[in-house]
Structures are given as C-alpha cells and as structure tokens.
Scaffold this motif. Structure first.
Motif, PDB file in Angstrom:
ATOM      1  N   VAL A  37       0.832  -1.205   0.000  1.00 24.63           N
ATOM      2  CA  VAL A  37       0.000   0.000   0.000  1.00 24.63           C
ATOM      3  C   VAL A  37       0.866   1.255   0.000  1.00 24.63           C
ATOM      4  N   ALA A  38       1.934   1.242   0.809  1.00 28.73           N
ATOM      5  CA  ALA A  38       2.823   2.407   0.860  1.00 28.73           C
ATOM      6  C   ALA A  38       3.479   2.655  -0.497  1.00 28.73           C
ATOM      7  N   LEU A  39       3.899   1.593  -1.177  1.00 23.95           N
ATOM      8  CA  LEU A  39       4.503   1.753  -2.505  1.00 23.95           C
ATOM      9  C   LEU A  39       3.492   2.292  -3.511  1.00 23.95           C
ATOM     10  N   LEU A  40       2.262   1.777  -3.463  1.00 23.49           N
ATOM     11  CA  LEU A  40       1.234   2.253  -4.386  1.00 23.49           C
ATOM     12  C   LEU A  40       0.925   3.735  -4.152  1.00 23.49           C
ATOM     13  N   VAL A  41       0.814   4.110  -2.881  1.00 29.53           N
ATOM     14  CA  VAL A  41       0.543   5.519  -2.569  1.00 29.53           C
ATOM     15  C   VAL A  41       1.706   6.394  -3.016  1.00 29.53           C
ATOM     16  N   PHE A  43       3.997   5.843  -5.444  1.00 26.26           N
ATOM     17  CA  PHE A  43       4.044   5.978  -6.899  1.00 26.26           C
ATOM     18  C   PHE A  43       2.878   6.796  -7.422  1.00 26.26           C
ATOM     19  N   SER A  44       1.715   6.690  -6.783  1.00 30.21           N
ATOM     20  CA  SER A  44       0.569   7.496  -7.204  1.00 30.21           C
ATOM     21  C   SER A  44       0.856   8.983  -7.020  1.00 30.21           C
ATOM     22  N   ILE A  45       1.491   9.319  -5.908  1.00 35.46           N
ATOM     23  CA  ILE A  45       1.836  10.726  -5.673  1.00 35.46           C
ATOM     24  C   ILE A  45       2.830  11.218  -6.716  1.00 35.46           C
ATOM     25  N   LEU A  48       0.906  11.684  -9.997  1.00 31.27           N
ATOM     26  CA  LEU A  48      -0.141  12.697  -9.962  1.00 31.27           C
ATOM     27  C   LEU A  48       0.391  14.102  -9.726  1.00 31.27           C
ATOM     28  N   TYR A  49       1.584  14.202  -9.137  1.00 33.05           N
ATOM     29  CA  TYR A  49       2.095  15.522  -8.769  1.00 33.05           C
ATOM     30  C   TYR A  49       2.186  16.487  -9.963  1.00 33.05           C
ATOM     31  N   PRO A  50       2.730  16.068 -11.135  1.00 32.39           N
ATOM     32  CA  PRO A  50       2.803  17.039 -12.241  1.00 32.39           C
ATOM     33  C   PRO A  50       1.447  17.593 -12.657  1.00 32.39           C
ATOM     34  N   PHE A  51       0.423  16.729 -12.689  1.00 28.99           N
ATOM     35  CA  PHE A  51      -0.898  17.223 -13.096  1.00 28.99           C
ATOM     36  C   PHE A  51      -1.498  18.126 -12.019  1.00 28.99           C
ATOM     37  N   VAL A  52      -1.320  17.770 -10.753  1.00 26.59           N
ATOM     38  CA  VAL A  52      -1.821  18.617  -9.673  1.00 26.59           C
ATOM     39  C   VAL A  52      -1.131  19.981  -9.716  1.00 26.59           C
ATOM     40  N   TRP A  53       0.180  19.967  -9.971  1.00 31.61           N
ATOM     41  CA  TRP A  53       0.911  21.236 -10.075  1.00 31.61           C
ATOM     42  C   TRP A  53       0.383  22.045 -11.250  1.00 31.61           C
ATOM     43  N   LEU A  54       0.089  21.382 -12.365  1.00 31.70           N
ATOM     44  CA  LEU A  54      -0.407  22.077 -13.553  1.00 31.70           C
ATOM     45  C   LEU A  54      -1.744  22.740 -13.270  1.00 31.70           C
ATOM     46  N   VAL A  55      -2.649  22.015 -12.617  1.00 30.61           N
ATOM     47  CA  VAL A  55      -3.956  22.596 -12.280  1.00 30.61           C
ATOM     48  C   VAL A  55      -3.788  23.758 -11.315  1.00 30.61           C
ATOM     49  N   SER A  56      -2.910  23.581 -10.328  1.00 29.49           N
ATOM     50  CA  SER A  56      -2.676  24.657  -9.366  1.00 29.49           C
ATOM     51  C   SER A  56      -2.111  25.896 -10.050  1.00 29.49           C
ATOM     52  N   ALA A  57      -1.151  25.707 -10.967  1.00 32.35           N
ATOM     53  CA  ALA A  57      -0.546  26.855 -11.648  1.00 32.35           C
ATOM     54  C   ALA A  57      -1.545  27.565 -12.543  1.00 32.35           C
TER      55      ALA A  57
END
Length: 302
Positions: A37-41, A43-45, A48-57
């Motif tokens: 579960v820790a590995l899945l979380v 890798f998911s982060i 997902l981080y580039p897209f979250v950053w893109l939406v935030s920007a």
C-alpha cells in the motif's frame, strides 16, 4: 496394565494441522500488505504531482505560477477566460477531435481486418508475411518521414488534416499483432458452424469475430485516440495555417508566442495544457473497464 497404543493420525487431521496459520504469519501478511500500500501511494503521488501542479498553476496569477505552492495563495479563474481570447482553442479542439476519431476508427477497422486474415485463413507464406508485418515495427519513423511527406505533397494534401489520419487506413503492425492474438483465441468450430449455416466471410468477421473481441477493439481505440490526440510531429510537418492546427501544434504556437517568444505569459500555457489534458482523463475513466479487461485478456492469449 499395559500401555494403550496411540490412536492413529488420520490424513485429514494432518491436513488440518498443516493449514493452521502460524502465529507469525498474520503479522508478516499485514506488514507485506502495508508495504504494498505504501509503494502504491508513493508511486501514485509521483505520477499525480505534475498534473496537480499544472492545475494549481492554472489558477494562479502570472507572478505566482512558479512559486511551487500546490494550494494557490491567490485563486483566479481569469486564466480560463483569457486562454479562449488569446487562442482559437475551440477550433483547435475541433480539429483534434476530428483527427483523433478518424484515426482511431480507421486504424481499428483496418488492423482488425488484416489481423482476421492472418488468424483465420490458411495460405502459403502466411507466417513469412506476418513476420514482415512485425518487422516493420523495427523501422524508425524518421526513415520514412521524408518519402511519406513527398507522397502527400504530390497529392496536394500538405496543410490539410488528411495526412494526420489517412495513413491509418493501412493498419498498424502493433495493433495487427494485438488483435490477431485475440482472434486466435476464438474457437474455430464457431466459424465453421457459421459457414455451414450459410454465413459468408464478411458476416463471420463482422457479426461474430468483432463482437467477441470487443475488449481488444476498445484497447486499440483508446491507444490510438491517445496517440493521435497528443501527436506533435506530424502536425509540425504538415500544418502551416493556424486554422488547421491541432491541440499539440497549437500549444507549440502558444509556447513560441507566450513562453520563449518574450511575453512570458506562462499562465496562458499551463491553462491551455489543463484544458487539453482533461479530455484524455475523462476518456480513460469512461473506458477503463474495457481497457483493463482487454489488457488482462490479452495477457492470457497464446
């Protein structure tokens, strides 16, 4: 009194004792599950981080685009209004949708017909011909780029959308291989029975083979839709006029104008990037059931 002989141990008792979990087994199982579960979380982060950053920007004013805050200090939606004023996004989206739909449908149908031919029919040289088809995947696209351009130029199709999708009418080696594996998994007796009932070759392909291989067809559609939607190389080669631009070519024009061109209006670029990324996410969520089923079934085909 003599000692009583020990009761014999039944095989079922031994099996039951072997199935009893040891005290340390549940703990190891919980630790292993926690690690997974820790590995899945993690890798998911990462993904997902580039897209979250893109939406935030895209929700920040120009001065705060690169401040690396995922939660904007000042939220503004004016960027989503400005991007439609600065660029013909609706026209570019329409061009891209037209190209991607035609490209996906063309390559799916043509590849399915070729794959059906390799899977069902028995003819001399079939394996050699199929090997040549697979060998074409080893040919880099840069090798055929200039000859293909000269062909489309002689046909007067440069600066049109036709070269972006019409080549898919001749199929794709990768999709032919994928669909052939599915067709080979279908029982041949089913088609022999259909022939006895009077079904022709086209009816067997269209009414029996294609419906049974629907997951593979959906995977092919999704793969090609994503490839055509994000393709930049061919629009750079063939498109000249802004009214014919697709989304990737339009984003390149925005980067040239508002990024490296000197105006440095990066809020426009990141907002346009969000608008062009969201349709792919929606498409995946709509077709993810068929997509997962197609990949899982494809892994079991011989």
């Amino acid at each position: 009194m003599g000692s009583q002989p020990a009761a014999p141990t039944l095989p079922g008792t031994l099996a039951a004792e072997a199935r009893e979990p040891s005290p340390g087994r549940p703990l190891r199982s919980r630790v292993g599950r926690a690690v997974v579960v820790a590995l899945l979380v993690g890798f998911s982060i990462v993904f997902l981080y580039p897209f979250v950053w893109l939406v935030s920007a895209s929700l920040k004013p120009r001065s705060d685009v690169f401040d690396n805050r995922l939660i904007p200090e000042t939220v503004t939606f004016s960027n989503y209004v400005a991007v439609w004023q600065e660029a013909p996004m609706l026209l570019w989206l329409g061009n891209t949708l037209l190209v991607t739909v035609l490209a996906a449908l063309a390559v799916t149908l043509s590849s399915a017909m070729v794959a059906w031919g390799f899977a069902y029919y028995r003819f001399r040289g079939r394996n050699l011909l199929f090997a040549l088809v697979l060998g074409s995947m080893m040919l880099p696209g840069a090798v055929t780029m200039i000859p293909v351009f000269l062909i489309w130029n002689s046909l007067g199709q440069v600066d049109t959308l036709t070269p972006l999708w019409a080549a898919n009418l001749f199929g794709s080696a990768f999709y032919i291989f994928l669909l052939r594996q599915f067709f080979l998994g279908l029982p041949r007796e089913l088609f022999e029975a259909a022939r006895i009932d009077g079904a022709g070759h086209w009816a067997m392909f269209w009414r029996i083979a294609l419906p049974l291989c629907r997951p593979a067809l959906v995977v092919t559609l999704l793969f090609e839709f994503q490839a055509a939607w994000t393709d930049l190389m061919r629009p750079l080669i063939y498109l000249r006029s802004s009214e014919n631009f697709t989304i990737p070519r339009g984003l390149k024009a925005l980067v040239d104008q508002f990024g490296t061109g000197g105006e440095f209006r990066w809020e426009i670029i990141v907002t346009a990037s969000v608008i062009t990324t969201v349709p792919m996410i929606i498409l995946f969520f709509i077709g993810q059931r068929h997509f997962v089923a197609g990949i899982a079934t494809g892994g079991t085909k011989g």
